[in-house]
Enzyme design. Structure first.
Site, PDB file in Angstrom:
ATOM      1  N   LYS A 221      -9.901   1.725  -2.304  1.00  0.00           N
ATOM      2  CA  LYS A 221      -9.711   1.565  -0.611  1.00  0.00           C
ATOM      3  C   LYS A 221     -11.307   2.296  -0.370  1.00  0.00           C
ATOM      4  CE  LYS A 221      -7.142   1.552   3.331  1.00  0.00           C
ATOM      5  NZ  LYS A 221      -6.170   2.389   4.213  1.00  0.00           N
TER       6      LYS A 221
ATOM      7  N   GLU B 193       0.856  -1.227  -0.211  1.00  0.00           N
ATOM      8  CA  GLU B 193       0.290   0.070   0.344  1.00  0.00           C
ATOM      9  C   GLU B 193       0.583   1.020  -0.092  1.00  0.00           C
ATOM     10  OE1 GLU B 193      -3.884   2.116   2.758  1.00  0.00           O
ATOM     11  OE2 GLU B 193      -2.043   0.248   3.786  1.00  0.00           O
TER      12      GLU B 193
ATOM     13  N   CYS C  93      -5.091  -3.216   2.712  1.00  0.00           N
ATOM     14  CA  CYS C  93      -5.440  -3.315   4.032  1.00  0.00           C
ATOM     15  C   CYS C  93      -6.545  -2.569   4.880  1.00  0.00           C
ATOM     16  CB  CYS C  93      -4.302  -1.832   4.454  1.00  0.00           C
ATOM     17  SG  CYS C  93      -3.427  -1.371   6.423  1.00  0.00           S
TER      18      CYS C  93
END
Length: 249
Positions: free
Chosen positions: A108, A39, A142
């Site tokens: 995300k 990331e 994540c």
């Protein structure tokens, strides 16, 4: 499928240097089918103000992974970069196939409020899967890993492998190790967790860690047996056994 995780911690705000490091990792992958980056590897996690580091539509990263995917004849899960779209900033994962085509991008969805991500990033609003070498793959970044309903929706799109580029602090290592196993077991999928801070891992559908990296920068390469656990899944198919009267999302 041979998966190569490029585990490295970027230098905060040193974009050109980070691209050079990533290129070395990708070029050094040996016989990989897929290379996975962490990331926000382009900038580190995360420099401010974002507008000083953002790429218009993620174009620099897209061109970078496209060129290296074609050059090395492999697929690249491009970790994530800061993408600017119409004045908004997204934590965006781009994917290139062996031909160098950008075949998917994912923004995300769950922003990490503990690090004030919601104050600087806009949240994505789409589930994204992509076919690589004939295999349906899902994308998450994540913090997304903490949301089982979200991962289940990705699985229901036919996902066999979930790729999770991350910058997950090792201070929260134990819950993360539980989460990767849980998401793999409950969805009966492979989870590939590529972490800039270390302890990247690959978990099979039975929840067994079949590959784990240390804390230093490294290429972690592993051949994944896609038939692993197939007989068990046929005998105990969790998705098939759901009671949709109460389990439907």
């Amino acid at each position: 499928m041979r998966i190569d995780i490029a585990q490295f911690k970027s230098h905060l705000g040193e974009v050109d240097r980070n691209f050079e490091i990533a290129a070395d990792f990708i070029n050094s992958a040996r016989n990989a089918d897929v290379v996975v980056l962490p990331e926000l590897w382009t900038t580190g996690y995360y420099p401010t103000p974002l507008e000083n580091f953002a790429e218009k539509n993620g174009e620099r990263t897209a061109e970078f992974i496209s060129d290296l995917a074609k050059k090395n004849n492999l697929n690249i899960i491009g970790g994530s970069t800061i993408a600017e779209v119409d004045g908004k900033y997204y934590n965006r994962c781009l994917v290139a196939n062996r031909a160098g085509e950008i075949v998917a991008f994912y923004d995300k969805t769950h922003l990490f409020s503990f690090a004030d991500e919601q104050k600087v990033f806009s949240a994505g609003d789409k589930i994204v899967t992509v076919e690589l070498d004939g295999l349906n793959c899902g994308l998450a970044i994540c913090y997304d890993l903490r949301f089982p309903e979200f991962i289940r929706k990705i699985t229901l799109q036919g996902t066999k492998i979930l790729f999770v580029p991350s910058a997950w602090s090792l201070l929260r290592l134990v819950p993360r190790q539980i989460l990767t196993k849980a998401r793999a077991i409950e969805n009966q999928i492979f989870v590939v967790f590529a972490n800039s801070a270390g302890r990247s891992e690959i978990v099979n559908p039975l929840g067994v860690v079949i590959g784990e990296a240390g804390i230093n920068s490294q290429n972690m390469s592993l051949s994944v047996d896609l038939d692993s656990g197939k007989e068990f899944i046929q005998a105990m198919n969790l998705l098939k056994d759901r009671n949709l009267a109460v389990d439907s999302l």
